[in-house]
Enzyme design. Structure first.
Site, PDB file in Angstrom:
ATOM      1  N   HIS A  83      -1.667 -32.545   5.157  1.00  0.00           N
ATOM      2  CA  HIS A  83      -0.846 -31.390   4.773  1.00  0.00           C
ATOM      3  C   HIS A  83       0.622 -31.748   4.919  1.00  0.00           C
ATOM      4  O   HIS A  83       0.988 -32.484   5.828  1.00  0.00           O
ATOM      5  CB  HIS A  83      -1.189 -30.193   5.669  1.00  0.00           C
ATOM      6  CG  HIS A  83      -0.633 -28.893   5.185  1.00  0.00           C
ATOM      7  ND1 HIS A  83       0.702 -28.594   5.207  1.00  0.00           N
ATOM      8  CD2 HIS A  83      -1.255 -27.820   4.637  1.00  0.00           C
ATOM      9  CE1 HIS A  83       0.888 -27.392   4.707  1.00  0.00           C
ATOM     10  NE2 HIS A  83      -0.282 -26.898   4.351  1.00  0.00           N
ATOM     11  N   GLU A 110      -7.700 -31.119   1.845  1.00  0.00           N
ATOM     12  CA  GLU A 110      -6.335 -30.613   1.845  1.00  0.00           C
ATOM     13  C   GLU A 110      -5.401 -31.494   0.994  1.00  0.00           C
ATOM     14  O   GLU A 110      -5.331 -32.702   1.184  1.00  0.00           O
ATOM     15  CB  GLU A 110      -5.825 -30.520   3.290  1.00  0.00           C
ATOM     16  CG  GLU A 110      -4.385 -30.053   3.452  1.00  0.00           C
ATOM     17  CD  GLU A 110      -4.110 -28.702   2.815  1.00  0.00           C
ATOM     18  OE1 GLU A 110      -4.903 -27.773   3.011  1.00  0.00           O
ATOM     19  OE2 GLU A 110      -3.101 -28.576   2.104  1.00  0.00           O
ATOM     20  N   ASP A 116      -7.864 -29.031  -2.804  1.00  0.00           N
ATOM     21  CA  ASP A 116      -7.530 -27.604  -2.902  1.00  0.00           C
ATOM     22  C   ASP A 116      -6.355 -27.308  -3.832  1.00  0.00           C
ATOM     23  O   ASP A 116      -6.354 -26.314  -4.553  1.00  0.00           O
ATOM     24  CB  ASP A 116      -7.339 -26.958  -1.512  1.00  0.00           C
ATOM     25  CG  ASP A 116      -6.215 -27.565  -0.696  1.00  0.00           C
ATOM     26  OD1 ASP A 116      -5.645 -28.607  -1.100  1.00  0.00           O
ATOM     27  OD2 ASP A 116      -5.898 -27.001   0.376  1.00  0.00           O
ATOM     28  N   HIS A 117      -5.338 -28.189  -3.830  1.00  0.00           N
ATOM     29  CA  HIS A 117      -4.146 -27.965  -4.672  1.00  0.00           C
ATOM     30  C   HIS A 117      -3.297 -29.220  -4.584  1.00  0.00           C
ATOM     31  O   HIS A 117      -3.634 -30.136  -3.843  1.00  0.00           O
ATOM     32  CB  HIS A 117      -3.352 -26.741  -4.193  1.00  0.00           C
ATOM     33  CG  HIS A 117      -3.096 -26.756  -2.707  1.00  0.00           C
ATOM     34  ND1 HIS A 117      -2.177 -27.574  -2.108  1.00  0.00           N
ATOM     35  CD2 HIS A 117      -3.715 -26.095  -1.691  1.00  0.00           C
ATOM     36  CE1 HIS A 117      -2.198 -27.391  -0.801  1.00  0.00           C
ATOM     37  NE2 HIS A 117      -3.134 -26.508  -0.506  1.00  0.00           N
ATOM     38  N   THR A 154      -4.152 -22.990  -0.251  1.00  0.00           N
ATOM     39  CA  THR A 154      -5.558 -23.172   0.143  1.00  0.00           C
ATOM     40  C   THR A 154      -6.370 -21.909  -0.087  1.00  0.00           C
ATOM     41  O   THR A 154      -7.487 -21.948  -0.599  1.00  0.00           O
ATOM     42  CB  THR A 154      -5.674 -23.542   1.636  1.00  0.00           C
ATOM     43  OG1 THR A 154      -4.773 -24.607   1.927  1.00  0.00           O
ATOM     44  CG2 THR A 154      -7.084 -23.966   1.986  1.00  0.00           C
TER      45      THR A 154
HETATM   46  C1  GP9 Z   1      -3.922 -23.377   6.770  1.00  0.00           C
HETATM   47  C2  GP9 Z   1      -4.378 -24.426   5.840  1.00  0.00           C
HETATM   48  C3  GP9 Z   1      -3.250 -24.976   5.024  1.00  0.00           C
HETATM   49  O1  GP9 Z   1      -4.943 -22.770   7.449  1.00  0.00           O
HETATM   50  O2  GP9 Z   1      -5.389 -23.944   5.053  1.00  0.00           O
HETATM   51  O3  GP9 Z   1      -2.760 -24.020   4.188  1.00  0.00           O
HETATM   52  P1  GP9 Z   1      -1.944 -24.321   2.872  1.00  0.00           P
HETATM   53  O4  GP9 Z   1      -0.501 -24.375   3.254  1.00  0.00           O
HETATM   54  O5  GP9 Z   1      -2.401 -25.603   2.281  1.00  0.00           O
HETATM   55  O6  GP9 Z   1      -2.269 -23.183   2.012  1.00  0.00           O
HETATM   56 MN    MN Z   2      -4.050 -26.463   1.418  1.00  0.00          MN
END
Ligand code: GP9
Ligand code: MN
Length: 644
Positions: free
Chosen positions: A409, A252, A468-469, A294
């Site tokens: 996150h 994440e 992921d980003h 994500t």
């Molecule tokens: C939520 C998690 C986080 O289930 O994947 O989401 P994001 O905000 O990073 O897209």
């Molecule tokens: Mn994410």
């Protein structure tokens, strides 16, 4: 004194008040980049143009409804601005219709949402209070039976203002409405309300696209893929992990700038730094996500197609036909699963996973979540991995299991006892805390590796990890510049900050660091290559990252790109190695004061646009419903036909 003021119709007063408020939000609360005086002017006038357009409608209403209309229009408009602001504070982006319909996500935002609401925000509703007060207290003076002439005047003025605004915007940015890549350009040129209208029209158009699409479009796209993205060349690593389990960890918000970097003289990610010495590590690997965050990264990995320029494709096109990584693996004897301790409906995952052929989704209900073992978005990563091992052991082999982590996150909150590195010290609380949650993630992966070894799952598996980003948006540029010891973050730096780690760990293999460029779109063919799976009948935009023959660019979703030599973004072309802005001879001589696209980047820019458009066409038209992925003979039949 009021006697004089009341000569001014209320819709004009409302337009002025609301316009001023909107301008203040644009100028000081959104982080809109203004490059020249013209942009400053357009940004200043468009709030008043939009406000006048709406409030002037009141002159056409029956007397008793005029005040009510103005009151509710102010209130509604204020909420629209405010929701955009909250969204912007998190994503540095504006709302789009598909995102709005993802209401379930908003409900799940939890502590994130609270962190985005500031007490001072109440002032943003000051104009609403004034308008309500005036319209009630001085109702009788403000209600007017407008004559035809006045009505016509109000109407003509609205249209003239709108046209003037549009012409200025068109001069400043030709073809503004045809270019849908950048929402910020739209908002700063036509204003947030017109932008929303534009968005609605765009979305309806895309709905219509599916209805009218037929298989013909796919023929051209297939030919493009064949020439540009299909590569079956062999390498030493072909099939190196044949029949092994594939454990994929989605990291994440992890960006590459923390890898092999330090804070307070300590390594930020000590475990990952050691791990990449025994893995294939791609140091110039970029995320290609947009608003779907994500879920967009999952989409890239599962389909080898680009996510959409707006909205989350998991939501907007969750029912389309795809040929997913999970399905390809299933055809080769794998079972697939995703493990993620969040509500199953978040990002529409439950629907989309079914459609992608994922066999098992271990969502929040599969985990024991208590106050003690959660923070921010939910279950902390360490207990998440601990509780997951039993599921992994229960799966029939070979398995493809995707783990989605959560603790790192936004807003990067962490319990004191979990913090093992001091915060950074800057004006950004977000960046200060980020290092702590990144360190926590690093430790959780270390623990997970230990558990994999103890449980015997490690030996027979490969472990692939991918950021992921981005986690730190350009809202925090000042603090980021401070950390990176730079004067400021340039557009070039911004693109380089979109690098995320991509690590392929194959037990028993030494690995190496690979500097060639790559992106999330390439993950699918790369995995198929090392797993020794025939994907010659797949249709995707990625190329195998281990091959010599790669695509010459990595396209970011907003049209920016990275090539071997250049980085292109925001109409500027940079040298990839040095970061220097390349100014062409032609521009030098014209000296029009504006940095335009350089000829070095231009040819690739066209290709990038073409590829992104093809990908969008597939999704909007649901074109894969016209292709038979199962029939391996199809390609050869087509080839034969071509030859005849
Ligand atoms: C939520 C998690 C986080 O289930 O994947 O989401 P994001 O905000 O990073 O897209
Ligand atoms: Mn994410």
């Amino acid at each position: 004194m009021f006697q004089r003021v009341n000569k001014v119709p209320l819709y004009v007063v409302a337009s002025l008040l609301f316009g001023i408020k909107t301008y203040i939000v644009y100028r000081f609360l959104f982080n809109i980049e203004l490059d020249n005086m013209m942009q400053e002017i357009i940004l200043f006038i468009n709030p008043f143009v939009s406000a006048f357009l709406v409030f002037a409608i009141s002159v056409w209403l029956k007397e008793e409804r005029q005040m009510k209309f103005i009151r509710y229009a102010t209130l509604l408009g204020s909420f629209i601005i405010y929701f955009n602001l909250i969204f912007y504070r998190n994503f540095t982006d504006f709302l789009t219709i598909p995102v709005l319909f993802q209401g379930s996500n908003a409900a799940d935002l939890g502590s994130s949402i609270l962190a985005l609401i500031y007490p001072g925000d109440i002032l943003l509703f000051l104009d609403v209070v004034i308008i309500w007060y005036l319209s009630k207290k001085y109702k009788n003076t403000f209600i007017v039976s407008y004559q035809k002439r006045k009505k016509a005047l109000a109407f003509s003025l609205s249209i003239a203002f709108l046209l003037g605004n549009y012409i200025l915007a068109e001069i400043e940015r030709p073809q503004l409405l045809q270019r849908t890549f950048d929402r910020e350009y739209l908002v700063k040129n036509i204003g947030i309300f017109n932008y929303h209208v534009y968005d609605v029209v765009q979305q309806s158009k895309s709905k219509a696209q599916r209805v009218f699409a037929d298989g013909n479009e796919l023929t051209e796209i297939k030919a493009y893929m064949k020439d540009n993205t299909t590569d079956q060349s062999e390498t030493d690593l072909a099939g190196v992990a044949k029949d092994k389990n594939l454990i994929f960890i989605s990291l994440e918000s992890l960006q590459s700038f923390v890898i092999n970097n330090t804070l307070h003289d300590e390594e930020v990610t000590p475990f990952l730094n050691d791990l990449i010495d025994e893995s294939y590590y791609f140091e110039n690997f970029y995320h290609q996500t947009e608003q779907g965050k994500t879920s967009d990264s999952e989409f890239l990995v599962e389909t080898g197609l680009y996510p959409l320029p707006s909205g989350a494709v998991f939501f907007t096109h969750g029912q389309n036909e795809y040929n997913s990584t999970s399905e390809l693996l299933k055809d080769n004897g794998y079972t697939s699963s995703v493990l993620h301790a969040n509500n199953k409906s978040f990002w529409n995952r439950d629907v989309m996973y079914d459609n992608l052929g994922i066999d098992q989704f271990y969502d929040i209900d599969a985990y024991e979540v208590t106050d003690e073992n959660s923070i921010g978005w939910g279950l902390k990563d360490k207990p998440f991995f601990e509780q997951s091992i039993k599921y992994l052991q229960s799966l029939p082999e070979p398995y493809y299991s995707r783990f989605i982590t959560l603790t790192n996150h936004y807003p990067f909150d962490l319990a004191e006892e979990d913090a093992t590195i001091d915060k950074f010290d800057s004006n950004s609380k977000t960046l200060n805390q980020y290092f702590q949650t990144v360190r926590y993630m690093d430790e959780s992966i270390k623990d997970f590796f230990d558990q994999l070894k103890e449980s015997g799952e490690y030996e027979n598996s490969i472990i692939v990890m991918m950021g992921d980003h981005y986690g730190i948006s350009d809202f925090h540029d000042k603090a980021m510049a401070q950390y990176l010891d730079k004067e400021k973050i340039t557009p070039y730096d911004h693109i380089q900050l979109q690098r995320v780690p991509f690590i392929v760990h194959i037990p028993g293999e030494k690995g190496k660091t690979i500097s060639e460029i790559g992106g999330q779109i390439d993950v699918k063919p790369t995995l198929m290559h090392i797993l020794g799976i025939d994907d010659s009948n797949d249709l995707s935009f990625g190329t195998n990252l281990f091959s010599e023959k790669r695509k010459e660019f990595v396209a970011l979703r907003d049209g920016s790109f990275i090539s071997n030599d250049y980085i292109y973004t925001k109409d500027q072309c940079f040298n990839r190695e040095t970061g220097e802005l390349i100014v062409s001879d032609q521009e030098d001589s014209e000296d029009n004061g504006e940095k335009t696209i350089d000829s070095h980047c231009e040819p690739i820019k066209e290709k990038v646009q073409q590829e992104l458009t093809y990908s969008d066409q597939i999704i909007y038209g649901d074109l894969f419903r016209f292709h038979d992925f199962q029939n391996k003979n199809l390609e050869s039949e087509e080839n034969e036909k071509e030859q005849q």
